[in-house]
Structure formats: C-alpha cells, structure tokens
Design a protein around this motif. Structure first.
Motif, PDB file in Angstrom:
ATOM      1  N   SER A 184      11.768  30.742  -1.396  1.00 26.62           N
ATOM      2  CA  SER A 184      11.117  29.620  -0.717  1.00 26.62           C
ATOM      3  C   SER A 184       9.611  29.837  -0.700  1.00 26.62           C
ATOM      4  O   SER A 184       9.120  30.926  -0.979  1.00 26.62           O
ATOM      5  CB  SER A 184      11.633  29.484   0.716  1.00 26.62           C
ATOM      6  OG  SER A 184      11.291  30.652   1.468  1.00 26.62           O
ATOM      7  N   VAL A 185       8.896  28.779  -0.349  1.00 28.56           N
ATOM      8  CA  VAL A 185       7.454  28.842  -0.116  1.00 28.56           C
ATOM      9  C   VAL A 185       7.207  28.371   1.308  1.00 28.56           C
ATOM     10  O   VAL A 185       8.096  27.846   1.981  1.00 28.56           O
ATOM     11  CB  VAL A 185       6.679  27.977  -1.125  1.00 28.56           C
ATOM     12  CG1 VAL A 185       6.790  28.553  -2.525  1.00 28.56           C
ATOM     13  CG2 VAL A 185       7.170  26.536  -1.098  1.00 28.56           C
ATOM     14  N   SER A 186       5.969  28.542   1.769  1.00 24.41           N
ATOM     15  CA  SER A 186       5.682  28.236   3.168  1.00 24.41           C
ATOM     16  C   SER A 186       5.951  26.773   3.505  1.00 24.41           C
ATOM     17  O   SER A 186       6.466  26.456   4.573  1.00 24.41           O
ATOM     18  CB  SER A 186       4.226  28.582   3.489  1.00 24.41           C
ATOM     19  OG  SER A 186       3.343  27.844   2.662  1.00 24.41           O
ATOM     20  N   ALA A 187       5.593  25.870   2.609  1.00 21.06           N
ATOM     21  CA  ALA A 187       5.853  24.441   2.812  1.00 21.06           C
ATOM     22  C   ALA A 187       5.735  23.751   1.471  1.00 21.06           C
ATOM     23  O   ALA A 187       5.053  24.241   0.566  1.00 21.06           O
ATOM     24  CB  ALA A 187       4.868  23.833   3.808  1.00 21.06           C
ATOM     25  N   ILE A 188       6.380  22.623   1.345  1.00 29.73           N
ATOM     26  CA  ILE A 188       6.375  21.930   0.057  1.00 29.73           C
ATOM     27  C   ILE A 188       6.198  20.430   0.270  1.00 29.73           C
ATOM     28  O   ILE A 188       6.714  19.852   1.230  1.00 29.73           O
ATOM     29  CB  ILE A 188       7.672  22.227  -0.730  1.00 29.73           C
ATOM     30  CG1 ILE A 188       7.502  21.868  -2.198  1.00 29.73           C
ATOM     31  CG2 ILE A 188       8.869  21.528  -0.129  1.00 29.73           C
ATOM     32  CD1 ILE A 188       8.549  22.498  -3.092  1.00 29.73           C
ATOM     33  N   ASP A 189       5.408  19.816  -0.609  1.00 33.98           N
ATOM     34  CA  ASP A 189       5.223  18.368  -0.610  1.00 33.98           C
ATOM     35  C   ASP A 189       5.820  17.824  -1.901  1.00 33.98           C
ATOM     36  O   ASP A 189       5.447  18.257  -2.997  1.00 33.98           O
ATOM     37  CB  ASP A 189       3.737  18.013  -0.540  1.00 33.98           C
ATOM     38  CG  ASP A 189       3.145  18.310   0.822  1.00 33.98           C
ATOM     39  OD1 ASP A 189       3.256  17.444   1.698  1.00 33.98           O
ATOM     40  OD2 ASP A 189       2.578  19.411   1.001  1.00 33.98           O
ATOM     41  N   VAL A 190       6.738  16.874  -1.770  1.00 34.73           N
ATOM     42  CA  VAL A 190       7.441  16.313  -2.921  1.00 34.73           C
ATOM     43  C   VAL A 190       6.988  14.868  -3.108  1.00 34.73           C
ATOM     44  O   VAL A 190       7.204  14.024  -2.228  1.00 34.73           O
ATOM     45  CB  VAL A 190       8.970  16.377  -2.726  1.00 34.73           C
ATOM     46  CG1 VAL A 190       9.678  15.848  -3.967  1.00 34.73           C
ATOM     47  CG2 VAL A 190       9.407  17.806  -2.404  1.00 34.73           C
ATOM     48  N   PHE A 191       6.341  14.584  -4.240  1.00 36.69           N
ATOM     49  CA  PHE A 191       5.855  13.238  -4.532  1.00 36.69           C
ATOM     50  C   PHE A 191       6.888  12.512  -5.388  1.00 36.69           C
ATOM     51  O   PHE A 191       7.347  13.039  -6.408  1.00 36.69           O
ATOM     52  CB  PHE A 191       4.506  13.305  -5.242  1.00 36.69           C
ATOM     53  CG  PHE A 191       3.407  13.844  -4.368  1.00 36.69           C
ATOM     54  CD1 PHE A 191       2.567  12.984  -3.684  1.00 36.69           C
ATOM     55  CD2 PHE A 191       3.239  15.210  -4.207  1.00 36.69           C
ATOM     56  CE1 PHE A 191       1.565  13.472  -2.867  1.00 36.69           C
ATOM     57  CE2 PHE A 191       2.243  15.719  -3.393  1.00 36.69           C
ATOM     58  CZ  PHE A 191       1.398  14.837  -2.713  1.00 36.69           C
TER      59      PHE A 191
ATOM     60  N   SER B  84       0.836  -1.194   0.000  1.00 30.84           N
ATOM     61  CA  SER B  84       0.000   0.000   0.000  1.00 30.84           C
ATOM     62  C   SER B  84       0.877   1.251   0.000  1.00 30.84           C
ATOM     63  O   SER B  84       1.936   1.286   0.627  1.00 30.84           O
ATOM     64  CB  SER B  84      -0.908   0.015   1.231  1.00 30.84           C
ATOM     65  OG  SER B  84      -1.544   1.265   1.369  1.00 30.84           O
ATOM     66  N   ALA B  85       0.435   2.271  -0.710  1.00 31.50           N
ATOM     67  CA  ALA B  85       1.156   3.543  -0.694  1.00 31.50           C
ATOM     68  C   ALA B  85       0.824   4.351   0.552  1.00 31.50           C
ATOM     69  O   ALA B  85       1.479   5.353   0.830  1.00 31.50           O
ATOM     70  CB  ALA B  85       0.826   4.355  -1.948  1.00 31.50           C
TER      71      ALA B  85
ATOM     72  N   ALA C 218      13.031   1.788  -1.678  1.00 30.89           N
ATOM     73  CA  ALA C 218      12.508   3.122  -1.375  1.00 30.89           C
ATOM     74  C   ALA C 218      11.199   3.050  -0.600  1.00 30.89           C
ATOM     75  O   ALA C 218      10.935   3.874   0.269  1.00 30.89           O
ATOM     76  CB  ALA C 218      12.297   3.903  -2.681  1.00 30.89           C
ATOM     77  N   GLN C 219      10.394   2.029  -0.888  1.00 28.31           N
ATOM     78  CA  GLN C 219       9.098   1.917  -0.220  1.00 28.31           C
ATOM     79  C   GLN C 219       9.217   1.457   1.231  1.00 28.31           C
ATOM     80  O   GLN C 219       8.398   1.827   2.063  1.00 28.31           O
ATOM     81  CB  GLN C 219       8.198   0.946  -0.992  1.00 28.31           C
ATOM     82  CG  GLN C 219       7.720   1.493  -2.321  1.00 28.31           C
ATOM     83  CD  GLN C 219       6.828   0.510  -3.049  1.00 28.31           C
ATOM     84  OE1 GLN C 219       7.158  -0.668  -3.155  1.00 28.31           O
ATOM     85  NE2 GLN C 219       5.710   0.977  -3.547  1.00 28.31           N
ATOM     86  N   ILE C 220      10.215   0.640   1.519  1.00 28.52           N
ATOM     87  CA  ILE C 220      10.319   0.097   2.870  1.00 28.52           C
ATOM     88  C   ILE C 220      11.508   0.643   3.650  1.00 28.52           C
ATOM     89  O   ILE C 220      11.759   0.229   4.781  1.00 28.52           O
ATOM     90  CB  ILE C 220      10.395  -1.450   2.841  1.00 28.52           C
ATOM     91  CG1 ILE C 220      11.633  -1.924   2.067  1.00 28.52           C
ATOM     92  CG2 ILE C 220       9.123  -2.036   2.226  1.00 28.52           C
ATOM     93  CD1 ILE C 220      11.802  -3.445   2.044  1.00 28.52           C
ATOM     94  N   SER C 221      12.227   1.598   3.062  1.00 30.37           N
ATOM     95  CA  SER C 221      13.429   2.117   3.716  1.00 30.37           C
ATOM     96  C   SER C 221      13.121   2.823   5.034  1.00 30.37           C
ATOM     97  O   SER C 221      13.981   2.919   5.909  1.00 30.37           O
ATOM     98  CB  SER C 221      14.173   3.079   2.775  1.00 30.37           C
ATOM     99  OG  SER C 221      13.330   4.165   2.405  1.00 30.37           O
TER     100      SER C 221
ATOM    101  N   ASP D  32       6.152   8.760  -1.144  1.00 26.20           N
ATOM    102  CA  ASP D  32       6.305   7.736  -2.167  1.00 26.20           C
ATOM    103  C   ASP D  32       4.964   7.496  -2.854  1.00 26.20           C
ATOM    104  O   ASP D  32       3.928   7.401  -2.198  1.00 26.20           O
ATOM    105  CB  ASP D  32       6.790   6.442  -1.516  1.00 26.20           C
ATOM    106  CG  ASP D  32       7.125   5.382  -2.535  1.00 26.20           C
ATOM    107  OD1 ASP D  32       7.843   5.692  -3.491  1.00 26.20           O
ATOM    108  OD2 ASP D  32       6.663   4.241  -2.378  1.00 26.20           O
ATOM    109  N   VAL D  33       4.969   7.430  -4.183  1.00 29.57           N
ATOM    110  CA  VAL D  33       3.736   7.157  -4.935  1.00 29.57           C
ATOM    111  C   VAL D  33       3.999   6.025  -5.917  1.00 29.57           C
ATOM    112  O   VAL D  33       5.133   5.791  -6.329  1.00 29.57           O
ATOM    113  CB  VAL D  33       3.240   8.406  -5.704  1.00 29.57           C
ATOM    114  CG1 VAL D  33       2.775   9.466  -4.734  1.00 29.57           C
ATOM    115  CG2 VAL D  33       4.308   8.961  -6.630  1.00 29.57           C
ATOM    116  N   PRO D  34       2.941   5.275  -6.286  1.00 29.30           N
ATOM    117  CA  PRO D  34       3.127   4.125  -7.186  1.00 29.30           C
ATOM    118  C   PRO D  34       3.369   4.558  -8.626  1.00 29.30           C
ATOM    119  O   PRO D  34       2.982   5.642  -9.039  1.00 29.30           O
ATOM    120  CB  PRO D  34       1.791   3.379  -7.064  1.00 29.30           C
ATOM    121  CG  PRO D  34       0.796   4.447  -6.719  1.00 29.30           C
ATOM    122  CD  PRO D  34       1.548   5.418  -5.849  1.00 29.30           C
ATOM    123  N   GLY D  35       4.033   3.684  -9.369  1.00 32.26           N
ATOM    124  CA  GLY D  35       4.219   3.933 -10.792  1.00 32.26           C
ATOM    125  C   GLY D  35       5.548   4.559 -11.144  1.00 32.26           C
ATOM    126  O   GLY D  35       6.330   4.966 -10.280  1.00 32.26           O
TER     127      GLY D  35
END
Length: 945
Positions: free
Chosen positions: A876-883, A108-109, A138-141, A915-918
């Motif tokens: 910079s920005v207030s916060a960032i999400d990196v997929f 599961s992601a 990367a998924q289980i690290s 982490d995202v699938p694909g």
C-alpha cells in the motif's frame, strides 16, 4: 412578420405550425434524405447515416417508450448527452411524447460547482427528470434526489414498439413551450430560455430563407447540440427545408482541420459554420500543406456562417485565399463568409451580413460588418443609460432586437424576464453596436464576460482570483475584454494598482513577480494570458460614483493612450530584469533557431534570448511539431527527434544538439527516463509516468499549466533511441524510475502520477520510495485498475499494435477491434503494412513516422505489456487518488465500481475517486486538459502540496 416558407403543393401540410409538423413533413416528403454523424470516438471520417424516414420512426418509438415513465404532459426532461444523434433523438422523442426538453451543456468537473448547478436546476424546475448516458450517470450519481433514466435503456424499450409514422402523444399549439436552453451562466447560475414552437419556426423559416436553403442543400455542423446554433440553426432549420445534414463532433474538426475540407469534397457540403478562431486555425494549420494544393473539390460551398466573436477581415480573406489554393478549380470556388449575430434568446443567428466574395470585394473595416436582420427581425441602437433614446446613425449604443424569433421568457424568473425587455417588446442584448446605412456592427460588450475562441468566461470570477496575488492593491483590479487592431480573436487587459512604489529600489523584481503571478492565474483559469497587464498608481485609478472601477472607462483611456507612461514604466522595469538574464544568440545556429522561435510565438526576433525555454514561452505539443519541421527544413536535416527537442528546449542547448547532428558527431546518449517538461516554481515537483505506449509528448499541454508553480517531469520508457534495450520486467523498470526520481529530487515529499498503464508503475515507484524511508504525499492513478495482468495476457503483438495505432489516431476505434482476427494470421511486417495503408497521411506526417519507427514503437509497447503480464498488486501507499474517465469498453459506472474501486485496498489513508472529462485516450487533449489540470491541481493541494 417572417414570410412563410413556400413548399410544393402536396396532400401534406404546406406551412408547419409546430415542430411536430416539421419532422412529419421531412419524413413524408424526403424519406431518403439523410442525417449523418461522425462521433467523438471516430478517428477517421467514417459516417453513420440515417434516413429521415428511419429517424422519424425511431424517435416516435422512443417517444412511446418515454411515456412509460408515467409523467404528466409538460414535464421537464433534462437532456444530458454527448453525441449529436443521441441528443437529437432525445429532444424529438420528448417533444413527440408531450414533454419539455431542456438541453444541458457539459457539467463542470468541479464537484462543488456541479452540485450547485444541479441544485439550482432542481429549484428552478421544482422537479425534473434526467435523461443521460453512462457518463452522465457517473457524473451526477453522487447527487441525491435525482430521477435519472439511461438513454440506452429507453432505446431498448423503444425497439419493442412500432408506432405509426405519424404517431404523437399530444398535438401542441404554436404558442406552447417547446424547448428550453440554458444560458452559459458565466456570471452566475444559468437561466432557462423558453422557446415556443412559434419562436423556433419563425427563426428557422427566416434563417433558411436567408441562407438560400432548398431540399437539395447539404449542410455540415460541428457545434454541440446543446447550443442553439447546433440544434436549431443547423438541424431544425435545414430539416424544415428538407436539406441533408452531417453532424460532426467538434474535436474531430479541431484536432484535424483537414478533415473539414475532405468532408466538403466528399459530401458536396454547401453550408457550414466557422467562428473567427476556426478560420484562423484552419488557415494557420493548413498553410504548410502545399502537397494538397489543387487536390480537393470545394466548389460546392455556397456560404460559411460565422459568429460567436467578431470576424477579422484579414483572417477571413486569408482563409478564403488558402481554400482556393486547395481547390481543383479555384475559379469555381465562391467561399463567401456571412458574419452574423445571434443569441440563445434569438434562436441563434438573426442578423447577417450579405454574403459577398471578400477577395473580390475588400471589406471596408478591420472587422466584417454584421449587416441586416433576417426577415421579421428588427434592430435598433439606443442609449444604454435609459434603454430607450435612439442613437443617431453611426453612433454606438446598446443593441436591441425585436421579432417573432425572440424568446418569450426566462423560465420561473419574472425579474430577469422583465429587466430584459423595454417598452415595445424590445429585447436588450447587452451588446454595444453601431448601425450605419442600415448595417450593424458590434463595438463592445456591456455584460461581464470575455469571449475567447467562442467560449464565454466570467470576468468577476477571474477578477476574484487575480485579487489574491501579492502585489495587487485589494479592490483596485479590473479585467476587461479587448481586441487589438489586427488581432484574430478577443483577448483581455488587466488594470491594477500595485501595493509597491513603481519607482522604488526593488520595483523591477516585485513587478516581475506580480505580473508573472497574474499571468499564471489567467492561463490556469481560461488558458490564455492577458494581452497587457498595466500597473496604475492607486491615486490615478478612477472609480465611478458608486465606487466601482469602470472597465469601459479604462479601455477607453487605454485606446486614447492615456496609460502610455505606465506601460512605458513597466517596460523599463522589465528591461532591467530581462537585461540581467538576456543572452543574445551568437552562433549562426542559435540565430536561426531564435528566428524560428520568434515566428512560432509571434515576437520580435531581437526579443528571443539564447537562454529562452521553448515551453516557458508557451510552446504546445503542436508547436513542438512545428519547431521540428521548420528546423529540419532550415538545417536540411532528415530528422530531429521530437524527444530531443523536448529535452533541449533552450535555444542554446537545442543549437548545440543541432550542431552535433550537422557535424555527424552526435553520440548515443545514456538513457535517462526523466524528461523535464517544465522547471519553474518552488512547490513539490510532479513526476508523471508514461502510458502503455511509452511516450510522454502527450503531457506537454498539461505541463504548461504548472509554470512558476512546480516543476513537471515525465518518465519515458526505454527503447526509443538506438542502442537502448527494452525493459525486461516490472521490477527492472520500477527500480530504474525510482532511482531517476531520487536523482532528480533528492528528498521527499514526493508527488507521483501515472496515466493509464503508467498508473500502476507510479504506484510501484511510490512504494519503492517509501521503502527507502521517503515520504510520498501524492500518488495518482489515471483511469487504470490495480489488477491488470488478465488484460495484459489478452494483448498480443497484434492487439498492442492496434491499440497504439488507435492511440495515435491512425485507425478508428471500431477498426482497432475488428482488425484483430484479420491481422493475426499475417506476419508482423504484413500487419504493419495493412495499418500503414489505413493511416491518414497527415497523422503520419505529424508524428514523422516511418513503418520502421512504428514497428519499433510497437515493440516498446509490447515490452511494457510483457512487464505487466505477471503483475499482482500488493502492499500500500499512504494515500491514493484515482482519476476516472470514460473507459475503452463498457460503462463508466461499471468501470468505477468494479475496476477502479479496488484501489481502496492499496491505500492506507482515505482514497479519493475523481471524475474527469473525456475518454480514456482523449482526457489529455486540447479539449479536456484545461479542465483536467484544474481538477488535478485541486487534488495536489488537498494532499498538502
């Protein structure tokens, strides 16, 4: 007992007793027979092949390398890999090394569920070693305490060994544990099904006999190797009989059904597996390809196995009829479909209908019967209350199975094992069936799952989320699987008691809001709306003596039309709501489009309003192409631009646009980067910036998951429409996009995201909005590092064209890389001609491409690359999400640590890396977007939106 397979007399083993004997025999007798593989990254039908002899040598060398781990014999190895070849090699290597492989499906992601599952597995096995790839690492690290080995490292070590062709570290006995399979875990965490060498071989011998396999057979498999059908039924079974095999990554078939037919033609495939939903999809997607009728040799097919869900007779008949149209010699085609039943616990298929030509022999019922057990297998129908009393012929009850192919136990779970068997060694399947004249058919399910397109979903989890909807009386809701007469795949019904009076003054608006919310949750969780949502007054909702709602009882009452008055009342209330907004199509163009809409969404033409929105009705990116083609054909127009359909999703607005084309009065529209893909909902809108190819059709499938939650806007690059100039700089593009966002949403807070190259643009737009004094609460970059200038300078016109061609599926990944030095000396026109000749015709038709349009598209992509050549991130920005998805090149671990992590330098708040699938180019496709939207929505909510 199952009959022993008979082989020609040689100096070799004539009846394998273990899996070790199977691979040894295959390599000895049929050294030049082949295993073929089409990988997840192949956009064409390029096949990697390996002879049985070479594969045998490779896996024995790999087994020798695995011994270097120093693990005791019988140690469990969690095999967590993606490609068929890697999984296959790892499993055989573990077996030959004396270890016990356990096949792990895709994790599961969702971090919490993933961590919970891994913790459960660790506890179940006490200790286990993980064998995976860079993606798996990367998924289980983030999970501590795991012993993880990379397959690439083990392969490199294996290349240093050259062991004997019959080398093994340990000779097993028939009753030794061989392979562990994890159950779906749809109603909780997975159980580990233990299969021995004996149970697997019993199943494989009987399956091969039932299928009529010989050493000359050729089979095709697209089921994942972690599934018993993929690993046992379509690999070890044909290997036992010496049959050649072609294993294709599932998305390659699902994304392009025509590829399946071409492979049958080119490789003379005799047997493959196709569940009911694929039969339906193939028929539906190929019915318009009249240009290929009579063009393919499909005479090699002898049998199609089908299972996973009930097979609709009409669907099977329509499929066979369509396939014969494609055949060069229809009379030579015998597309027989063998409906089957099997489970992880039975080594896949164990009950099969006798394969018949269903066009020559009309099926007696709506669904194909499942037929009789394979050799050695027995079945019976009993009263589910006591699990023992036999039901008379023709009466339904619980299906029990017994035979040498049934699993021996659940690993380290004596309670589950004990409850699964009754006296006499009968296994309780949990399915409801009927045996009549010796043939079995399923009629329901006891277990708490819904199977949609062959995928199981847990009912309890769905019900838990549905219970949260305002308007639902707590604990008075049930979701039950149901297949309507003539329906192609299983669906479900929601029964619930409303908190409001159905006869109250505001009942219609409350009912509409409640049902819409219930539907939205279903679409977000399992990508499918319910067939019916039935409101039942709380005093009429019956409970069992234990205080539970009986799904079986509710479905039974529904079938007997006991809820007809409640359904009718709901329809009355919906009519009130709809009557206030329904606008009957008035012009000929509106009426024609309403008819096309009705056909696409399978609704009555009279139900389509001129105000209906294509995407709110459920339109996907594929549906957009269907609407485009059908409209062009009906109105005799050479081209209706896809983007204009997206910009005019309402029947009335699209009719106006079509009328303008017909009157040749269409004018060049002023450029507006904003493309509204979904306009319903009150939450903060999301703005999604295009990837490096500039287009936004890729976001259509994602946008539908936000219906009734938040508007979804895409930003499209300039230059696609005639008369619109290309962007000349990053500053010009960012200024244009920031102004467009402000026009669309006057005040913050804002939510901005960008896919690939669009992530950098999204970051700059967010900065620009903050500079205007606005609040930007959500900034998301999807699989793009902040420092892109170096990469941009490496991409010339040739590389840009090939990148775009790969993105569109016109050339495979390896060709996109290998063609660079070949094309560079050529002119742009000559380069386009080369790619044009390599492109699959069906992809060109799908995108309605001409060489001129492709060239213009490349120019747009090149202009975007030019805008990024001097880009240097700052501020910079207030916060960032990196997929983070699998990168185009290199390992995912390196991609995250060295390329994506630098985004931390441009976020004032705590950044997150998700982490995202694909892969880079596949994370928005049909396979991955259902999971991606859940993860993405979770981050929006985590940022307070």
């Amino acid at each position: 007992m199952a009959p022993v397979a008979v082989f020609p007399t040689t100096d070799f083993v004539t009846a394998p007793n273990t899996l070790h004997d199977v691979i040894a025999q295959a390599a000895h007798r049929y050294p030049l027979h082949e295993l073929g593989f089409i990988t997840s990254s192949a956009h064409d039908s390029s096949i990697k092949t390996k002879t049985f002899s070479a594969f045998n040598q490779d896996v024995r060398n790999l087994a020798r390398a695995i011994l270097e781990w120093g693990k005791p014999r019988g140690s469990i190895v969690i095999v967590y890999l993606t490609e068929h070849e890697d999984n296959m090699a790892a499993v055989w290597a573990c077996l030959l090394a004396g270890y016990l492989p356990c096949l792990q499906p895709m994790l599961s992601a969702q971090q919490a569920h993933k961590e919970g599952h891994v913790a459960h597995i660790n506890n179940l096995f006490s200790s286990a070693t993980w064998l995976t790839n860079e993606l798996g690492v990367a998924q289980i690290s983030s999970i501590p305490g795991l012993e993880v080995h990379l397959l690439s490292v083990v392969k490199s070590l294996g290349e240093k060994f050259t062991v004997a062709a019959d080398w093994v570290a340990y000779e097993p006995k028939p009753d030794d544990d061989a392979i562990l399979f994890l159950t779906s875990g749809s109603t909780g965490f997975s159980k580990a099904v233990v299969h021995t060498h004996r149970t697997i071989l019993a199943a494989c011998r009987a399956q091969g006999q039932n299928y009529g396999l010989t050493s000359e057979s050729k089979i095709l498999n697209w089921v994942g190797f972690d599934h018993v059908a993929g690993s046992l039924e379509f690999h070890i079974t044909p290997l036992l009989y010496g049959a050649s095999q072609l294993h294709v990554y599932a998305s390659a078939i699902l994304a392009d059904p025509l590829r399946l037919l071409r492979l049958i033609d080119e490789k003379s495939i005799e047997l493959f597996f196709a569940p009911n939903f694929l039969l339906s999809k193939l028929t539906h997607d190929l019915e318009q390809r009249t240009d290929l009728f009579g063009c393919l040799d499909l005479s090699s097919i002898k049998r199609i196995n089908s299972g996973g869900e009930a097979i609709v007779s009409k669907t099977a008949q329509a499929f066979v009829a369509t396939m014969r149209k494609f055949s060069k010699n229809p009379s030579a085609v015998s597309f027989v479909i063998a409906a089957g039943f099997g489970m992880t616990e039975t080594c896949a298929g164990c009950i099969y209908n006798y394969p018949v030509d269903i066009l020559a022999t009309k099926p007696p019922r709506e669904f194909l019967d499942l037929g009789r057990p394979i050799s050695g297998c027995e079945m019976r129908i009993v009263d589910p209350a006591d699990g023992a009393t036999l039901r008379p012929d023709g009466e339904s009850g619980e299906l029990h199975i017994r035979g040498p192919m049934v699993f021996v136990r659940y690993y380290n779970n004596t309670e589950a094992t004990s409850s699964s068997f009754v006296e006499g060694g009968w296994y309780r399947t949990g399915d409801v069936g009927i045996i009549e004249n010796g043939a079995m058919r399923l009629s329901g399910r006891i277990k708490d799952t819904i199977i949609i397109h062959g995928v199981s979903y847990g009912i309890p989890e769905l019900e838990t989320n549905l219970q949260t909807v305002e308007g639902v009386t707590h604990s008075f809701l049930a979701a039950a699987p149901y297949r309507a007469p003539g329906q192609e795949t299983e669906g479900f019904i929601i029964f619930y008691s409303p908190t409001f009076d159905l006869n109250g003054a505001d009942a219609s608006t409350k009912l509409f809001a409640t049902h819409r919310a219930l539907r939205d949750i279903c679409v977000k969780m399992i990508a499918l709306p319910p067939q019916f949502v039935i409101p039942i007054p709380v005093n009429q909702m019956e409970r069992t003596t234990l205080g539970k709602l009986s799904r079986a009882r509710l479905i039974s009452l529904f079938k007997k039309c006991e809820f007809a008055k409640h359904i009718a009342r709901a329809e009355e209330l919906f009519s009130e709501v709809r009557g206030a907004t329904f606008i009957a199509p008035s012009t000929n163009t509106e009426k024609a489009l309403a008819k096309i809409y009705a056909g696409i969404f399978n609704v009555a033409e009279s139900k389509v309003s001129a105000s209906d929105n294509f995407f709110e009705l459920g339109g996907t990116s594929i549906d957009v192409i269907r609407l485009k083609r059908q409209s062009e054909k009906h109105f005799d127009l050479p081209d209706i631009p896809t983007m204009q359909i997206i910009k005019h999703p309402f029947v009335s607005s699209l009719a106006n646009y079509v009328n303008a084309l017909l009157s040749k009065d269409s004018q060049i529209e002023e450029y507006d980067p904003i493309v509204p893909l979904q306009l319903t909902g009150n939450k903060t809108p999301i703005f999604f910036v295009h990837p490096g190819v500039g287009e936004v059709l890729i976001f259509v499938n994602l946008a539908k998951y936000f219906q009734n939650e938040r508007p979804f806007y895409a930003l499209r690059a300039r230059g696609f429409e005639p008369g619109h100039p290309l962007f000349a700089s990053m500053d010009e593009m960012v200024s244009c996009y920031a102004a467009a966002v402000k026009r669309t949403q006057a005040r913050g807070p804002y939510a901005i995201a960008g896919y690939s190259y669009g992530g950098v643009i999204a970051f700059e737009v967010a900065k620009r909005l903050e500079a205007m004094g606005e609040e930007v609460k959500f900034v998301a970059t999807i699989n793009i590092p902040p420092h892109i200038a170096g990469r941009m300078h490496e991409i010339g016109w040739t590389e840009g064209m090939l990148n775009l061609s790969y993105f569109l599926g016109l050339v495979p990944k390896h060709d996109a890389k290998d063609l660079v030095p070949v094309l560079r000396p050529l002119t742009k026109k000559e380069q386009l001609e080369v790619v044009w000749k390599l492109s699959p015709p069906e992809r060109l038709v799908e995108f309605q491409l001409t060489a001129e349009k492709l060239g213009r598209w490349v120019d747009i992509a090149e202009s975007l690359i030019g805008c990024g050549k001097d880009y240097s991130p700052s501020g910079s920005v207030s916060a960032i999400d990196v997929f983070c998805a699998i990168p185009l090149y290199g390992t995912k671990v390196d991609w995250i640590n060295n390329q994506l992590k630098p985004w931390s330098n441009f976020s004032r708040g705590e950044p997150s890396f998700i982490d995202v699938p694909g892969e880079h180019y596949t994370l928005m496709n049909f396979d991955n977007v259902p999971q991606f939207q859940k993860i993405f929505r979770g981050r929006l909510e985590a940022r307070g939106l």
